[in-house]
Design an enzyme around this catalytic site. Sequence first.
Site, PDB file in Angstrom:
ATOM      1  N   LYS A  52       0.840  -1.205   0.000  1.00 54.25           N
ATOM      2  CA  LYS A  52       0.000   0.000   0.000  1.00 54.25           C
ATOM      3  C   LYS A  52       0.875   1.256   0.000  1.00 54.25           C
ATOM      4  O   LYS A  52       0.609   2.213  -0.721  1.00 54.25           O
ATOM      5  CB  LYS A  52      -0.947  -0.028   1.214  1.00 54.25           C
ATOM      6  CG  LYS A  52      -2.036  -1.075   1.040  1.00 54.25           C
ATOM      7  CD  LYS A  52      -2.825  -1.383   2.302  1.00 54.25           C
ATOM      8  CE  LYS A  52      -3.758  -2.568   2.027  1.00 54.25           C
ATOM      9  NZ  LYS A  52      -4.483  -3.054   3.196  1.00 54.25           N
ATOM     10  N   GLN A  96      -4.523  -1.686   9.350  1.00 52.10           N
ATOM     11  CA  GLN A  96      -4.375  -3.004   8.732  1.00 52.10           C
ATOM     12  C   GLN A  96      -5.018  -4.076   9.618  1.00 52.10           C
ATOM     13  O   GLN A  96      -4.712  -4.182  10.804  1.00 52.10           O
ATOM     14  CB  GLN A  96      -2.882  -3.316   8.499  1.00 52.10           C
ATOM     15  CG  GLN A  96      -2.629  -4.603   7.753  1.00 52.10           C
ATOM     16  CD  GLN A  96      -3.190  -4.591   6.323  1.00 52.10           C
ATOM     17  OE1 GLN A  96      -3.091  -3.616   5.605  1.00 52.10           O
ATOM     18  NE2 GLN A  96      -3.792  -5.698   5.921  1.00 52.10           N
ATOM     19  N   ASP A 119     -11.044   2.846   4.097  1.00 56.62           N
ATOM     20  CA  ASP A 119     -11.415   1.439   3.921  1.00 56.62           C
ATOM     21  C   ASP A 119     -12.929   1.282   3.828  1.00 56.62           C
ATOM     22  O   ASP A 119     -13.426   0.184   3.572  1.00 56.62           O
ATOM     23  CB  ASP A 119     -10.886   0.604   5.095  1.00 56.62           C
ATOM     24  CG  ASP A 119      -9.759  -0.316   4.666  1.00 56.62           C
ATOM     25  OD1 ASP A 119      -9.568  -0.482   3.454  1.00 56.62           O
ATOM     26  OD2 ASP A 119      -9.083  -0.866   5.557  1.00 56.62           O
TER      27      ASP A 119
END
Length: 291
Positions: A52, A96, A119
Site C-alpha cells: 500500500k 491493517q 477502507d
Amino acid sequence: MKIINGKEISQKIRFELKEKIELLTKKTGKQPGLATILVGEDPASKVYVGSKIKACEQVGIKSYHNHISETASIEDIISLIEKLNKDKNIHGILLQLPLPNKLDADRCIRAIDYNKDVDGLHPYNAGMLTLVKSWDEIVKQKLLVSCTPMGVIYLLKYSNIDIAGKNVVIIGRSNLVGKPVSMLMLSNNATVTMAHSRTQNLNEITKKADIVVAAIGKAKFINKDFINDGATVIDVGINRVEGKLYGDVDFDSVKDMNISITPVPGGVGPMTITMLLHNTILAFEKYNSII
Ligand code: NAP
C-alpha cells in the site's frame, strides 16, 4: 473464455489517479496523505502494508507509516487514531486488519473520523451505502466505499460489462465483501440475489445469473455446474493451498466455457489497493471542498 485482466485495469486507473493528483496538488498546493497503522509483526500484514505504501508513492500520495508493538492495548491504538484524525496532512487512515491478540477491530474502526475512513468500514460509510439511491449519488457524494467491493464494480465498468437489469448472484454476505458488493450492484440497477452457507440448491441459483460474484473463501468451490454460458464471473476469493494461490472458482473446470472471468491472482486483488488510492483522493477532495 475472456479474461478480465485486473492488473491491466488497475494500472490504467492508477495512471489516471496519478494525473488527477498532479492537478489537485497544483490547484491546492497540498499533497494527499495516507496514514497506515500496522499493529504487531504478522508477516502477511507487513507485506500488505508495504504494497500500500509503495502504491501511494507511485501515484503521489504521501504515506505516514505507524508501526505499533504487538503488546499495544486498544487504548494505545485509539489514541494514535485520534491523533491522526486531527492531523491536517492526513486525509486517509488505514488500519491493517486483522488485529493481533483478539483486539476489538470494530471499536478501532469506529474511532476513525469517517471522513478519513478510506477502507469504507466505518458504520457511517457502510450505512450511507445502504441509503444512497444510485451509483451517480455514490460518485457525486464521494462516498467512501469498502475497497474490494468498489474494485469489483470498477472491473466491470472498465470492461464495459453492463450491470443494469442483470441478474447478479453474490455468494458470501460478509460486511467486508458480500454486503457492500450487493449494495453497489443494487445502486447500479442489478437484480440482486445473495447466497451464503445456508443457501439451498446454490448451483440452480447461480446458473440463472448473468454475473456471479464469488466471495466465499473456499478454493475451487465454484465449478462449471454453477455457471451459465455467457456469464461474467468475478472471483474475489484468495485461498492459499500448499503455498499456491487459488480463487473460489475452479478455473480449469470453467476455462472452456463461453464466459468472462477474473483470474486469481491478477483479477480482483490488484484493484483493492487501487481503490484505496482512489478513496484517499476522494477524502482529500472532500477535505479541501473540491466538488
Ligand atoms: P468471510 O467473512 O469468511 O465470508 C465468507 C462468506 O462465504 C460467508 O458469508 C459464508 O456464509 C459464505 N460461505 C461459506 N461457505 C459457503 C458455502 N459452502 N456456500 C455458500 N456460501 C458459503 O470472507 P470474506 O472476508 O468475505 O472473504 C471472502 C474471500 O474473499 C476470502 O477468500 C478472502 O480471502 C477474499 N478476499 C479477497 C480480497 C481481495 O483483495 N481480492 C479482499 C477481501 C477478501 P455464512 O455467512 O453463512 O457463514
